[in-house]
Design a protein around this motif. Structure first.
Motif, PDB file in Angstrom:
ATOM      1  N   ALA A  31       0.853  -1.201   0.000  1.00 38.89           N
ATOM      2  CA  ALA A  31       0.000   0.000   0.000  1.00 38.89           C
ATOM      3  C   ALA A  31       0.884   1.243   0.000  1.00 38.89           C
ATOM      4  O   ALA A  31       0.627   2.215  -0.721  1.00 38.89           O
ATOM      5  CB  ALA A  31      -0.933  -0.017   1.211  1.00 38.89           C
ATOM      6  N   THR A  32       1.963   1.199   0.787  1.00 37.96           N
ATOM      7  CA  THR A  32       2.907   2.329   0.836  1.00 37.96           C
ATOM      8  C   THR A  32       3.582   2.521  -0.523  1.00 37.96           C
ATOM      9  O   THR A  32       3.656   3.639  -1.048  1.00 37.96           O
ATOM     10  CB  THR A  32       3.975   2.066   1.929  1.00 37.96           C
ATOM     11  OG1 THR A  32       3.305   1.997   3.184  1.00 37.96           O
ATOM     12  CG2 THR A  32       5.030   3.154   1.966  1.00 37.96           C
ATOM     13  N   GLU A  33       4.059   1.419  -1.091  1.00 39.86           N
ATOM     14  CA  GLU A  33       4.798   1.508  -2.363  1.00 39.86           C
ATOM     15  C   GLU A  33       3.896   2.018  -3.496  1.00 39.86           C
ATOM     16  O   GLU A  33       4.277   2.889  -4.281  1.00 39.86           O
ATOM     17  CB  GLU A  33       5.362   0.122  -2.729  1.00 39.86           C
ATOM     18  CG  GLU A  33       6.451  -0.346  -1.755  1.00 39.86           C
ATOM     19  CD  GLU A  33       6.733  -1.849  -1.853  1.00 39.86           C
ATOM     20  OE1 GLU A  33       6.332  -2.477  -2.849  1.00 39.86           O
ATOM     21  OE2 GLU A  33       7.344  -2.390  -0.919  1.00 39.86           O
ATOM     22  N   VAL A  79      -5.214   5.512   6.372  1.00 41.41           N
ATOM     23  CA  VAL A  79      -3.955   5.655   7.119  1.00 41.41           C
ATOM     24  C   VAL A  79      -2.884   4.723   6.542  1.00 41.41           C
ATOM     25  O   VAL A  79      -1.696   5.038   6.585  1.00 41.41           O
ATOM     26  CB  VAL A  79      -4.191   5.390   8.628  1.00 41.41           C
ATOM     27  CG1 VAL A  79      -2.887   5.382   9.405  1.00 41.41           C
ATOM     28  CG2 VAL A  79      -5.135   6.437   9.192  1.00 41.41           C
ATOM     29  N   GLY A  80      -3.315   3.629   5.962  1.00 47.00           N
ATOM     30  CA  GLY A  80      -2.378   2.686   5.350  1.00 47.00           C
ATOM     31  C   GLY A  80      -1.655   3.261   4.134  1.00 47.00           C
ATOM     32  O   GLY A  80      -0.704   2.653   3.636  1.00 47.00           O
ATOM     33  N   MET A  81      -2.108   4.401   3.640  1.00 44.81           N
ATOM     34  CA  MET A  81      -1.452   5.033   2.488  1.00 44.81           C
ATOM     35  C   MET A  81      -0.612   6.248   2.899  1.00 44.81           C
ATOM     36  O   MET A  81       0.067   6.852   2.069  1.00 44.81           O
ATOM     37  CB  MET A  81      -2.508   5.464   1.458  1.00 44.81           C
ATOM     38  CG  MET A  81      -3.318   4.307   0.900  1.00 44.81           C
ATOM     39  SD  MET A  81      -4.718   4.887  -0.084  1.00 44.81           S
ATOM     40  CE  MET A  81      -3.922   5.501  -1.561  1.00 44.81           C
ATOM     41  N   LEU A  82      -0.689   6.605   4.182  1.00 42.59           N
ATOM     42  CA  LEU A  82      -0.075   7.863   4.620  1.00 42.59           C
ATOM     43  C   LEU A  82       1.447   7.853   4.478  1.00 42.59           C
ATOM     44  O   LEU A  82       2.047   8.818   3.991  1.00 42.59           O
ATOM     45  CB  LEU A  82      -0.486   8.136   6.070  1.00 42.59           C
ATOM     46  CG  LEU A  82      -0.101   9.483   6.661  1.00 42.59           C
ATOM     47  CD1 LEU A  82      -0.615  10.640   5.814  1.00 42.59           C
ATOM     48  CD2 LEU A  82      -0.639   9.603   8.081  1.00 42.59           C
ATOM     49  N   GLU A  83       2.066   6.753   4.898  1.00 43.57           N
ATOM     50  CA  GLU A  83       3.523   6.673   4.847  1.00 43.57           C
ATOM     51  C   GLU A  83       4.037   6.887   3.417  1.00 43.57           C
ATOM     52  O   GLU A  83       5.035   7.568   3.193  1.00 43.57           O
ATOM     53  CB  GLU A  83       3.954   5.309   5.367  1.00 43.57           C
ATOM     54  CG  GLU A  83       5.408   5.239   5.762  1.00 43.57           C
ATOM     55  CD  GLU A  83       5.767   3.834   6.264  1.00 43.57           C
ATOM     56  OE1 GLU A  83       4.918   3.188   6.924  1.00 43.57           O
ATOM     57  OE2 GLU A  83       6.884   3.396   5.953  1.00 43.57           O
ATOM     58  N   GLY A  84       3.324   6.334   2.446  1.00 45.73           N
ATOM     59  CA  GLY A  84       3.750   6.431   1.048  1.00 45.73           C
ATOM     60  C   GLY A  84       3.804   7.862   0.567  1.00 45.73           C
ATOM     61  O   GLY A  84       4.777   8.292  -0.067  1.00 45.73           O
ATOM     62  N   ILE A  85       2.786   8.634   0.879  1.00 42.46           N
ATOM     63  CA  ILE A  85       2.792  10.030   0.399  1.00 42.46           C
ATOM     64  C   ILE A  85       3.743  10.883   1.212  1.00 42.46           C
ATOM     65  O   ILE A  85       4.388  11.787   0.681  1.00 42.46           O
ATOM     66  CB  ILE A  85       1.370  10.638   0.314  1.00 42.46           C
ATOM     67  CG1 ILE A  85       1.441  12.033  -0.308  1.00 42.46           C
ATOM     68  CG2 ILE A  85       0.627  10.651   1.605  1.00 42.46           C
ATOM     69  CD1 ILE A  85       0.150  12.547  -0.845  1.00 42.46           C
ATOM     70  N   LEU A  86       3.923  10.564   2.495  1.00 41.50           N
ATOM     71  CA  LEU A  86       4.858  11.364   3.297  1.00 41.50           C
ATOM     72  C   LEU A  86       6.312  11.100   2.897  1.00 41.50           C
ATOM     73  O   LEU A  86       7.174  11.953   3.083  1.00 41.50           O
ATOM     74  CB  LEU A  86       4.646  11.117   4.799  1.00 41.50           C
ATOM     75  CG  LEU A  86       3.322  11.668   5.351  1.00 41.50           C
ATOM     76  CD1 LEU A  86       3.223  11.413   6.849  1.00 41.50           C
ATOM     77  CD2 LEU A  86       3.153  13.159   5.065  1.00 41.50           C
TER      78      LEU A  86
END
Ligand code: PRP
Ligand code: URA
Length: 207
Positions: A31-33, A79-86
């Motif tokens: 999800a992050t990638e 929230v599972g996508m937050l790390e990817g955009i940050l």
């Protein structure tokens, strides 16, 4: 407007995240990638300003992002996508919308909202892995606009024609970016083939 991110690197990861054999640890990583790739495209039209930088050799005319970026995950799966955009925009601010889909009516229920004031002049990016009926996304856009947001983009992993149509009808000014535009919704309003319940798969929970 809905844009499909059809790049092989995204589609390869999508094949793995859809697979029912993929567990929650790998699901979260993917999800992050995937989010990072989609957001890279979604941010291609943000305003920039010209700056001059002194390199060790000479002055270079460059561009820097010239807007506040506010990321708005829809709780909980967003929230599972937050790390990817940050990872892509480390200085982004973060607001939150708490919404869940009522299991009977399939309509969104709002239980939380908190936004930074920069939503008014900045660019807001709503993130949620699934845009199914579109009800949750439309509700999140409504809340942001009520608070004064003007520039809103939606980034999802999987969507379908019905959800896109609802968002386009309610908010024709908002662009949607997705890694997949699937065939349809089933009788439970799940995306087919989709990837199942994104929140449960991210967090290792189940009904
Ligand atoms: C899922 C998903 C979206 C919504 C999509 O959330 O993450 O927010 O459903 O459906 P819609 O387009 O038909 O509104 P869910 O309600 O399962 O909540 P959760 O994130 O807390 O699991
Ligand atoms: N929410 C999900 O998590 N998955 C769907 O397919 C639809 C709504």
């Amino acid at each position: 407007m809905a844009e499909l991110i059809d790049h092989p690197c995204v589609q390869h990861k999508l094949a793995i995240i859809r697979d029912e054999e993929t567990g929650h640890k790998r699901f979260r990583e993917l999800a992050t990638e995937i989010t990072k790739f989609i957001c890279y495209e979604a941010l291609k039209n943000v305003p920039t300003r010209e700056v001059t930088v002194q390199t060790p050799v000479a002055k270079a005319t460059c561009r820097k992002i010239d807007t506040d970026i506010v990321v708005v995950p829809i709780l909980r799966a967003g929230v599972g996508m937050l790390e990817g955009i940050l990872e892509l925009v480390p200085t982004a601010r973060v607001g939150f919308v708490g919404l869940y889909r009522d299991e009977e009516t399939k309509k969104p229920v709002t239980y939380y909202e908190r936004f930074p004031p920069q939503i008014r002049g900045g660019t807001c990016i709503i993130i949620d892995p699934m845009l199914a009926t579109g009800g949750s996304t439309v509700a999140a856009i409504d809340l942001l606009k009520e608070e004064g947001a003007k520039n809103i983009v939606v980034v999802v992993i999987v969507t379908c024609p019905e959800g896109i149509a609802l968002v386009e009808k309610a908010h024709p000014d908002v662009s949607i970016y997705a890694a997949a535009i699937d065939e349809k919704l089933n009788e439970n309003k799940y995306i087919v083939p989709g990837l199942g319940d994104a929140g449960d798969r991210l967090y290792g929970t189940s009904h």
